[in-house]
Design a protein around this motif. Sequence first.
Motif, short mmCIF file in Angstrom:
data_model
loop_
_atom_site.label_atom_id
_atom_site.label_comp_id
_atom_site.label_asym_id
_atom_site.label_seq_id
_atom_site.Cartn_x
_atom_site.Cartn_y
_atom_site.Cartn_z
N LEU A 123 -7.12 3.06 -4.98
CA LEU A 123 -6.06 3.63 -5.81
C LEU A 123 -6.32 3.32 -7.28
N ASN A 124 -5.90 4.20 -8.14
CA ASN A 124 -6.17 4.06 -9.58
C ASN A 124 -5.05 3.24 -10.24
N THR A 125 -4.93 1.98 -9.80
CA THR A 125 -3.83 1.12 -10.25
C THR A 125 -4.36 -0.27 -10.60
N PRO A 150 -8.19 -0.20 0.77
CA PRO A 150 -7.27 0.89 0.40
C PRO A 150 -6.63 0.69 -0.98
N LEU A 151 -6.36 -0.55 -1.37
CA LEU A 151 -5.80 -0.77 -2.70
C LEU A 151 -6.84 -0.54 -3.79
N HIS A 187 2.23 6.01 -7.29
CA HIS A 187 1.02 6.23 -8.09
C HIS A 187 1.15 5.65 -9.51
N TYR A 231 -6.00 -4.77 3.35
CA TYR A 231 -5.47 -4.27 2.08
C TYR A 231 -6.50 -4.05 0.97
N THR A 276 2.57 1.68 -3.50
CA THR A 276 1.63 2.14 -4.53
C THR A 276 1.26 3.60 -4.30
N THR A 277 1.02 3.96 -3.05
CA THR A 277 0.67 5.36 -2.74
C THR A 277 1.83 6.30 -3.07
N HIS A 278 3.05 5.84 -2.84
CA HIS A 278 4.23 6.68 -3.08
C HIS A 278 4.45 6.93 -4.58
N LEU A 280 0.83 -1.20 0.00
CA LEU A 280 0.00 0.00 0.00
C LEU A 280 0.86 1.25 0.00
N GLU A 281 1.91 1.25 0.82
CA GLU A 281 2.79 2.41 0.89
C GLU A 281 3.54 2.63 -0.42
#
Length: 257
Positions: free
Chosen positions: A221-223, A217-218, A192, A214, A188-190, A185-186
């Motif tokens: 994210l736009n992933t 929050p995952l 993007h 997980y 992916t957030t870092h 998570l960290e």
Amino acid sequence: MRLVCLTENTSICDTVAAEHGLSLYIEVNGRTLLFDMGQSSLFAENAVSLDVDLAAVDTAILSHGHYDHGGGLATFLTLNDQAPVYLSRYAFEKHFNGEKYIGLNPALAENNRLHFTDGVYALGDGLTLYANALQVGTLAHGSAGLTAETDGVRRDDDYRHEQYLLIEEHGKRVLISGCSHRGILEITTHFHPDILIGGFHLSKLTAEQAVSEYAAPLNALNTDFYTCHCTGTTQYDALSAVMPRLSYLAGGQQLIV
């Protein structure tokens, strides 16, 4: 970008063998890359079956200093006589799982083909390495029993030997991560990324823990995620049921992204 999974814990076909480890072949922006080399020479044997020419690889990358990603390093150095290998300057620290040594072969540390990284390292053609790029996340569950040794002193592994490859092509950001020890998570957030490919390091969690901590929050994210290896198949099955943008990457599989 074309990616071929040379070896992983599982396989999609009889002609590609599986082992606990990871090795990816990548063609992008006119470059040919090898990302990780599994725990043995199996990645090279599978490459023959998959019609991948390892001798023609122009750049190799080791995601971190564990045997299941770098055990095939000596094999690659033998098969390919020109590609530089990029790895963290901490990769040859001693690494353990309990009392089991899970680090790299120290005899290779002085090979002149090795290029040691720390921080941001531009490889050109839209390729950038990020070594020791972020702190261990609160959801990374600490060292999960893994330790490292420096100057004879054993400590919880802080994964400072981990690095990630960011590929930028046609306006798309693809992040390749070996095990995501510092927290999926960290990470992916870092960064993007539009796409993240790699292990989630959740195999020591229960399926219920993986989903509860997980999935939401995952999903936010736009992933798009292609996961494998240390995620765990039980954990993947549970996550995929509630994560529509999550897919599995097995040995012998090809991605065009």
